[in-house]
Design an enzyme around this catalytic site. Structure first.
Site, short mmCIF file in Angstrom:
data_model
loop_
_atom_site.label_atom_id
_atom_site.label_comp_id
_atom_site.label_asym_id
_atom_site.label_seq_id
_atom_site.Cartn_x
_atom_site.Cartn_y
_atom_site.Cartn_z
N GLY A 43 0.85 -1.18 0.00
CA GLY A 43 0.00 0.00 0.00
C GLY A 43 0.89 1.23 0.00
N LYS A 44 0.51 2.25 -0.75
CA LYS A 44 1.37 3.42 -0.90
C LYS A 44 1.61 4.12 0.44
CE LYS A 44 1.30 5.99 -4.53
NZ LYS A 44 2.58 5.56 -5.13
N GLY B 267 11.88 7.26 -12.99
CA GLY B 267 12.40 5.89 -12.97
C GLY B 267 13.91 5.86 -13.10
N GLY C 125 16.06 9.11 -13.27
CA GLY C 125 16.22 10.02 -12.14
C GLY C 125 14.98 10.83 -11.87
N GLY D 288 8.81 4.21 -6.20
CA GLY D 288 8.33 5.59 -6.21
C GLY D 288 7.90 6.06 -4.83
N ASP D 289 7.29 5.16 -4.06
CA ASP D 289 6.88 5.50 -2.70
C ASP D 289 8.10 5.77 -1.83
OD1 ASP D 289 4.32 4.87 -3.62
OD2 ASP D 289 4.47 2.80 -2.90
N GLY E 49 10.34 -7.41 -4.16
CA GLY E 49 9.29 -7.08 -3.21
C GLY E 49 9.51 -5.72 -2.60
#
Length: 312
Positions: A42-43, A225, A228, A254-255, A291
């Protein structure tokens, strides 16, 4: 360094990850030699865990079901040293679930079943703000009303807002949001909100200018990504390069980037360039692991990773 108190308001899910070289088409069955596993996700949870491992005093506000997954996730976050007073249990809805298909190239396709996340209430959020945070870290995996109310409370209390704009959703009115310290969309979210694919430096600038005109913020930081990130403050622009690493799994990168950016920015007195370079290193570390939950580094792990990278 200062240990900032960060209030992460957002989603928590149990992730079910399936790894395969390819994803089946409609009506097709594939027999895969890849692994499958479950993991916290979850973000909101990703940001909370990542911030805690990087040295922040993290408070997490979310909602889980009164079920096995909900109990497991709460206990896991407690073991991470996260303040879990504002993890609320719902008696009607199940804990959120994310189905993640990871392809052989490390890219993911994700379906989220929000469950109890969609019932995170304004009262829950108001209660969480009694922790007197130094910053609000928020995403869009909860209902728009919860996002808007969290930002409203932060604005009223003079708490800087760090806004990860994922996942992109059309039911969130950017005009209604108060001023953020940093907004950080990825490439997909940038194109969704601006209509511009940030495929080049010029496109990044045009997208940043448009996003800057659509909402109130001090900085736009577009996550690119492996390329950068791109930084824009309304006048100046900067491209910060990521590390050249082999991508294993992009889940949570990203989180973790946004969490790292927030922690470093609060620690260094608001140096966005330094914070972005630090966040790039964290994102690069995360994609080399499998993961999300197990891939978020501690400061010590990150230092070892950077030292090994520089010694190549």
């Amino acid at each position: 360094m200062k240990k900032p108190r960060i209030l992460a308001v957002g989603s928590t899910n149990m992730d079910f990850v399936c790894c395969s070289d390819s994803i089946p088409r409609a009506g097709e069955t594939i027999i895969s030699d890849g692994e499958y596993f479950s993991s916290p996700g979850g973000k909101g949870a990703n940001c909370a865990v990542s911030a805690a491992r990087l040295g922040a005093d993290t408070v997490f506000c979310t909602r889980v079901g009164n079920d096995t997954y909900g109990h497991q996730l709460t206990e896991t976050y407690k073991k991470e040293g996260i303040d879990c007073r504002f993890i609320f249990t719902d008696t009607e809805e199940k804990t959120g679930l994310a189905q993640i298909y990871r392809e052989g190239n490390g890219q993911n396709r994700i379906t989220v079943f929000p469950g109890a996340n969609k019932l995170l209430s304004l009262g829950n959020i108001e209660e969480a703000f009694t922790c007197y945070p130094d910053a609000l870290l928020i995403q869009c995996e909860i209902k728009p009303e919860a996002v808007q109310y969290s930002m409203k409370l932060a604005d009223e209390q003079g708490v800087p807002i760090f806004f990860d704009m994922g996942p992109a959703r059309g039911d969130l009115d950017l005009d209604l949001l108060p001023k953020c310290e940093v907004v950080s969309p990825n490439e997909t979210e940038t194109e969704f909100f601006t209509g511009i694919n940030p495929s080049s430096a010029d496109a990044c600038l045009r997208a940043s200018i448009k996003l800057y005109s659509m909402m109130k913020t001090r900085y736009v930081v577009i996550k690119l990504g492996g390329r950068g990130c791109f930084i824009y403050d309304g006048v100046h622009q900067e491209m910060a390069q990521s590390l050249d690493v082999k991508v294993v799994d992009t889940t949570g990168a990203g989180d973790a980037f946004t969490a790292a950016l927030t922690v470093r920015y609060l620690q260094n007195g608001g140096d966005i360039s330094d914070a972005a370079r630090f966040a790039n290193c964290v994102g690069s570390y995360v994609v080399t692991k499998s993961g999300a939950f197990g891939s978020f580094p501690t400061i010590k792990e990150l230092e070892s990773f950077i030292n090994a990278y520089n010694a190549r």
